[in-house]
Write an enzyme that holds these catalytic residues in place. Structure first.
Site, PDB file in Angstrom:
ATOM      1  N   ASP A 468       0.856  -1.173   0.000  1.00 19.38           N
ATOM      2  CA  ASP A 468       0.000   0.000   0.000  1.00 19.38           C
ATOM      3  C   ASP A 468       0.903   1.238   0.000  1.00 19.38           C
ATOM      4  OD1 ASP A 468      -2.520   1.495   0.411  1.00 19.38           O
ATOM      5  OD2 ASP A 468      -1.618   1.966   2.348  1.00 19.38           O
ATOM      6  N   ASP A 667      -0.888  -0.254   6.433  1.00 21.09           N
ATOM      7  CA  ASP A 667      -0.926   0.321   7.781  1.00 21.09           C
ATOM      8  C   ASP A 667      -2.299   0.817   8.207  1.00 21.09           C
ATOM      9  OD1 ASP A 667      -1.118   2.588   6.123  1.00 21.09           O
ATOM     10  OD2 ASP A 667      -0.205   3.834   7.673  1.00 21.09           O
ATOM     11  N   ASP A 671      -6.691  -1.470   4.954  1.00 22.94           N
ATOM     12  CA  ASP A 671      -5.767  -2.519   4.510  1.00 22.94           C
ATOM     13  C   ASP A 671      -6.025  -3.844   5.217  1.00 22.94           C
ATOM     14  OD1 ASP A 671      -4.347  -0.756   2.821  1.00 22.94           O
ATOM     15  OD2 ASP A 671      -3.155  -0.042   4.513  1.00 22.94           O
TER      16      ASP A 671
END
Length: 783
Positions: A468, A667, A671
Site C-alpha cells: 500500500d 498500515d 488494509d
C-alpha cells in the site's frame, strides 16, 4: 483455481465482544483488541472498541475476562512448550508428553524467580550423585585385577548395591515414574514411559535376583551369583536428571529476548504533582495523564507524549534502529527506550499492559506458543513412536534370549533396556517449538514482531510483495502544498470550507487539510448532513452551503462539471501530488493538492527486495498519474491505482490464484482485509491497531527494511528447524537399532544402557542448543 485459505497450526482463540456480544477471533479480531484489568478483549469493529474504551465498566458489569483470556496481571499461567493447549495455574508436568511446564507469559515481577521444576531437578540430581557414584565404582570393580571387592563382600555385594540404588531410583527418579503412570492412564505414551519402563526392568530384575536368587537356574549365574543391574538403573536416573537440568536451563535461555525486553522497563517513575513537587513512585502507580519527568540517561517509564523539553532517545531495543531519535514537545515516546543527554516531561498515555513494550512481549509470547505447519510431521511420527520403540524392545529381548550368546537373559535385558532408554521422542517434539521461540524473540529485538509461527514459515517462500502506498511507502503524514481557487473565492476560504467538512473524516488527507487550516489560523465551521463515500470523498453542509470534497471521479459521479480543472489536476498529479477537488453548491470552486513524503529508506529497501527476486506491486487509491509518479521515483513497475479498499483484497486474491505466495504490507484500517487475505500480512507499527491485529508480522518502526529482516529471520529459522528435525530423526533411526544390538554380529559391539541414557539426555539438549544459535542471527545487511 481459488486461493486456498491459510491454515494455522493451532485453533484460534475465540471470545465475545463485550459491547455487541458477537463472537470474535482473539488472535485476529476485526475491530482490534484492548487489554483491561489483565484481561484481553477482542472487538468485531472499531466502533465497538471505541465504546468499550470510553466506559469499560458499562459493558463488563463487574465481570472479568473469560477463560480464553490471559491470566490477570500478577498471576502466572504455565504451559507446555510442545503442547501449548495445555495450560495450568501452577508448575507441573504436561499430561501429554511429560515435559516440565513453563510460564505462559513473562511478567516484570517474575524475572528473578527461579523455575521450581529446575530447582527440584537440581536437588534430585545432586542427591542422586551421593549414591550413584558408589554404585558405579562398585560396578567398575569387576575390572580390577583379582576382583578384590567381590572377594571381600561376597554375597553381600548385591545387597550393598540395592541399598545404594534404591534412593536413586525410588526418590530421585520418582517424578519419572509419576509421569510414566500419567502417560499410561491418559494413553499418551511418551519419553518418560520408556525411561520408567527401562529403569523398572533393570531395577526390578535386580531386586528379585538379590532377594530371591534361588528362583533363577544355575545357567543364569556368574560365579554362583545372579548378575544384577543396579548400576545401570541408578546411572540412568542420574543421567536423565542431568539431562533434565540442562534442558530446563537451555529452555530458560530461549525466552532470553523477552526477558531482556521486560528488563528495559524501570521500576519507578518520577511524577510531577499538581503543586509542582516531584516524587518517585512505583511504576504500577502511574496513571494516564500523569506528568512524568525523565532525566538524562534514564529509561522512559511509560508510553506518552513529550510536553516539555528536548532530547534524543535510543529506541534500538524496541525498533532495531541504532540511530537516536530527536524528541520535542508533541513527539511520542515509548516505554523502555533510553533518554540521551536532555531532560523532558511527558504526559502518560498508555500504562501497564497497554504500553507498546507490553504488547510486544504479549504478541511474541503468543507467537512462541503457536505451531508451524512443519511441526505436523513430527506430530504424526510421535503418535506411533513410543509404541514402536516398546515393540522393538520386546523383539530385541526375545531375539537375544532365543538366539543370543550366553548369558542370554543378561544380554536380552541389557539390550531391551538400552532400546527403551535411547529413544527420544522429545528431541522430535522440541525441534520446531524451540526454534520458533528463539526466532520470534530475536525478531522482537530487531523490531520485527512475528504473530504466528505459520507466518515465519511462509515468509521465506514469498515471491510477490503487495505494498500500500500511503503510510507504507510514504510517511503517511501528507501536507497541503498547493491551493488553487477556480473562482473568485480566496484560497483561504477554499481551505476553510474544505477543512470544516473534512474534520469529520479520519482519512490522512483529511487530517492534512484540517492541519493546513489550523496553521493558517482559520476558524472552522460546524457541519451538517455529513456523509462519506469510501475511496471517493465527503459531502455535507457548511454555513448553509453544500460542500463536496473528493476525487475527480467522485465529483463527476455527483454531477459536478470538472472539465476545466482536469489539466491543472493532471499537472499536479504528474508531480506526485494527490489532488482533491472542492465543489461549492454544485460548482467547482477549487482544488487542493496534498503531497505525502516518501520514506527515506523506501527506495533502498525496494532495491534490495527486488535483488532477492521479489515481484513488487504498489496499490493505492490515488489517481493513475500520481501513483505512477511515486512508482517512478521508487523503481516500481507494477502499479494498481484508483483502487477502492475492497479491491485491495481482490488484487491479493487474484495474485494468489496465479500460484504466487503473496505478502501484503499496509498500515490502515482499509488494509486489514487484504492483510488477512494474503499468505503473509505485514503491518506497519506506525499504523492502526486494526491493521496490526489483522497482520501476521508487525514492523515496529514502520520501515520497509523490516521486511528484509523478516525474510532473513524466516530463512534462518526454517534452516534451523530442518537441522533439528534431521538430527532428531537421524538420532532415533540410528540409535534404536544400535541399542538393539545391530552392530554386534559384525563388530561385536553392544551399547551400554548407561551410554544410551547419556545419548538420550543430550539429544534434547543438542536440539535446544542448536535453536539458541538463532539468538545470534544477524538480521541487518549492508543498508
Amino acid at each position: 483455481m481459488q486461493p486456498q485459505q491459510r491454515q494455522t497450526g493451532t485453533t484460534g482463540r475465540t471470545g465475545i465482544d463485550p459491547v455487541c456480544g458477537m463472537a470474535v477471533e482473539l488472535d485476529r479480531p476485526r475491530g482490534g483488541k484492548v487489554v483491561y484489568q489483565g484481561g484481553e478483549f477482542g472487538f468485531c469493529s472499531p466502533g465497538c472498541k471505541k465504546k468499550f474504551e470510553a466506559d469499560p465498566g458499562k459493558y463488563l458489569g463487574g465481570k472479568k475476562a473469560g477463560p480464553d483470556f490471559p491470566a490477570p496481571a500478577g498471576r502466572i499461567e504455565w504451559t507446555c512448550p510442545m503442547h501449548p493447549e495445555i495450560v495450568r495455574s501452577g508448575p507441573g508436568s504436561c499430561p501429554i508428553c511429560g515435559m516440565a511446564l513453563e510460564p505462559r507469559t513473562l511478567q516484570p515481577g517474575s524475572l528473578d524467580e527461579k523455575n521450581p521444576e529446575l530447582v527440584d531437578m537440581e536437588r534430585r540430581f545432586r542427591g542422586s550423585l551421593v549414591f550413584t557414584l558408589p554404585v558405579f565404582l562398585l560396578g567398575m570393580s569387576d575390572f580390577l585385577p583379582g576382583m578384590p571387592v567381590q572377594h571381600t563382600l561376597g554375597r553381600w555385594l548385591p545387597w550393598v548395591e540395592l541399598a545404594l540404588a534404591t534412593p536413586v531410583v525410588l526418590w530421585a527418579g520418582w517424578p519419572f515414574f509419576v509421569r510414566a503412570w500419567t502417560s499410561v492412564v491418559t494413553r499418551n505414551l511418551n519419553m518418560f514411559t520408556l525411561i520408567a519402563l527401562g529403569t523398572a526392568v533393570a531395577y526390578g530384575f535386580s531386586v528379585v535376583a538379590t532377594v530371591a536368587p534361588g528362583i533363577f537356574p544355575e545357567t543364569m549365574r556368574q560365579q554362583g551369583i545372579v548378575p544384577v543391574y543396579f548400576e545401570p538403573a541408578a546411572l540412568i536416573v542420574s543421567l536423565v536428571l542431568l539431562g533434565q537440568v540442562l534442558e530446563l536451563r537451555a529452555r530458560e535461555r530461549t525466552s532470553g529476548a523477552l526477558r531482556a525486553l521486560l528488563g528495559l522497563v524501570p521500576k519507578t517513575a518520577r511524577r510531577i504533582e499538581e503543586d509542582g513537587s516531584e516524587e518517585d513512585i512505583p511504576l504500577a502507580h502511574v496513571r494516564r495523564e500523569d506528568r512524568l519527568r525523565v532525566r538524562p540517561g534514564e529509561k522512559v517509564p511509560v508510553d506518552g507524549v513529550v510536553v516539555e523539553g528536548h532530547s534524543s532517545i535510543d529506541e534500538s531495543m524496541v525498533t532495531g534502529e541504532p540511530i537516536p531519535v530527536e524528541k520535542e514537545p508533541g513527539s511520542k515516546v515509548t516505554a523502555g527506550t533510553v533518554n540521551g543527554t536532555g531532560g523532558f516531561v511527558l504526559r502518560a498515555e498508555r500504562v501497564g499492559e497497554e504500553t507498546l513494550l507490553a504488547q510486544i512481549v504479549r504478541m511474541v509470547g503468543q507467537a512462541q506458543r503457536s505451531r508451524a505447519p512443519v511441526q505436523r510431521l513430527a506430530d504424526k511420527v510421535a503418535v506411533f513412536f513410543v509404541p514402536a520403540v516398546i515393540a522393538i524392545a520386546i523383539v530385541a529381548f526375545a531375539a537375544w534370549w532365543v538366539a543370543g550368546p550366553e548369558p542370554r537373559l543378561a544380554h536380552a535385558i541389557v539390550n531391551a533396556v538400552a532400546v527403551l532408554i535411547i529413544a527420544c521422542p522429545c528431541a522430535l517434539g522440541l525441534a520446531t517449538p524451540m526454534s520458533i521461540m528463539v526466532a520470534t524473540g530475536r525478531g522482537a529485538q530487531a523490531g520485527v514482531l512475528v504473530r504466528h509461527a505459520e507466518a515465519l514459515e511462509r515468509m521465506e517462500k514469498v515471491d510477490t510483495l503487495v505494498l500500500d502506498k500511503t503510510g507504507t511507502l510514504t510517511e503517511g503524514k501528507p501536507r497541503v502544498v498547493t491551493v488553487q481557487p477556480l473562482t473568485n473565492i480566496p484560497a483561504a476560504e477554499v481551505i476553510r470550507l474544505a477543512a470544516s467538512l473534512e474534520r469529520g473524516s479520519e482519512h490522512p488527507l483529511a487530517h492534512a487539510i484540517v492541519e493546513a487550516a489550523r496553521e493558517r489560523g482559520l476558524s472552522l465551521a460546524s457541519v451538517g448532513d455529513f456523509s462519506s463515500t469510501t475511496g471517493g470523498g465527503v459531502a455535507g453542509h457548511v454555513e448553509g452551503r453544500e460542500i463536496k470534497v473528493g476525487s475527480l471521479r467522485y465529483l463527476e459521479s455527483a454531477g459536478v462539471p470538472v472539465e476545466r480543472a482536469k489539466e491543472k489536476g493532471d499537472q499536479l498529479c504528474a508531480e506526485g501530488q494527490t489532488v482533491l477537488f472542492v465543489a461549492l453548491d454544485g460548482a467547482l470552486a477549487g482544488l487542493i493538492a496534498v503531497a505525502d513524503p516518501i520514506k527515506p529508506s523506501a527506495a533502498e529497501a525496494l532495491r534490495l527486495l527486488r535483488e532477492e527476486g521479489l515481484r513488487i506491486v504498489m496499490v493505492t487509491g490515488d489517481g493513475v498519474t500520481t501513483a505512477r509518479a511515486v512508482a517512478r521515483r521508487l523503481g516500481i513497475d507494477e502499479v494498481r491505482a484508483e483502487v477502492l479498499p475492497a479491491q485491495k483484497n481482490e488484487i491479493v486474491a487474484r495474485l494468489r490464484e496465479q500460484d504466487n505466495v503473496v505478502a501484503m504490507a499496509g498500515d490502515g484500517i482499509n488494509d486489514a482485509p487484504a492483510l488477512a487475505a494474503a499468505d503473509v500480512g505485514i503491518a506497519m507499527g506506525t499504523g492502526t491497531d486494526v491493521a496490526m491485529e489483522s497482520a501476521d508480522i508487525v514492523l515496529v518502526k514502520g520501515d520497509l527494511r523490516g521486511i528484509l529482516r523478516a525474510r532473513k529471520l524466516s530463512r534462518a529459522a526454517m534452516r534451523n528447524i530442518r537441522q533439528n528435525l534431521f538430527w532428531a530423526f537421524a538420532y532415533n533411526v540410528l540409535g534404536v537399532p544400535i541399542a538393539a544390538g545391530a552392530l554386534h554380529p559384525v563388530f561385536g559391539l553392544l551399547l551400554s544402557p548407561m551410554i544410551a541414557s547419556a545419548a538420550m539426555s543430550f539429544s534434547s539438549v543438542s536440539v535446544i542448543a542448536n535453536a539458541l544459535r538463532l539468538s545470534r542471527t544477524t538480521l541487518d545487511g549492508q543498508y
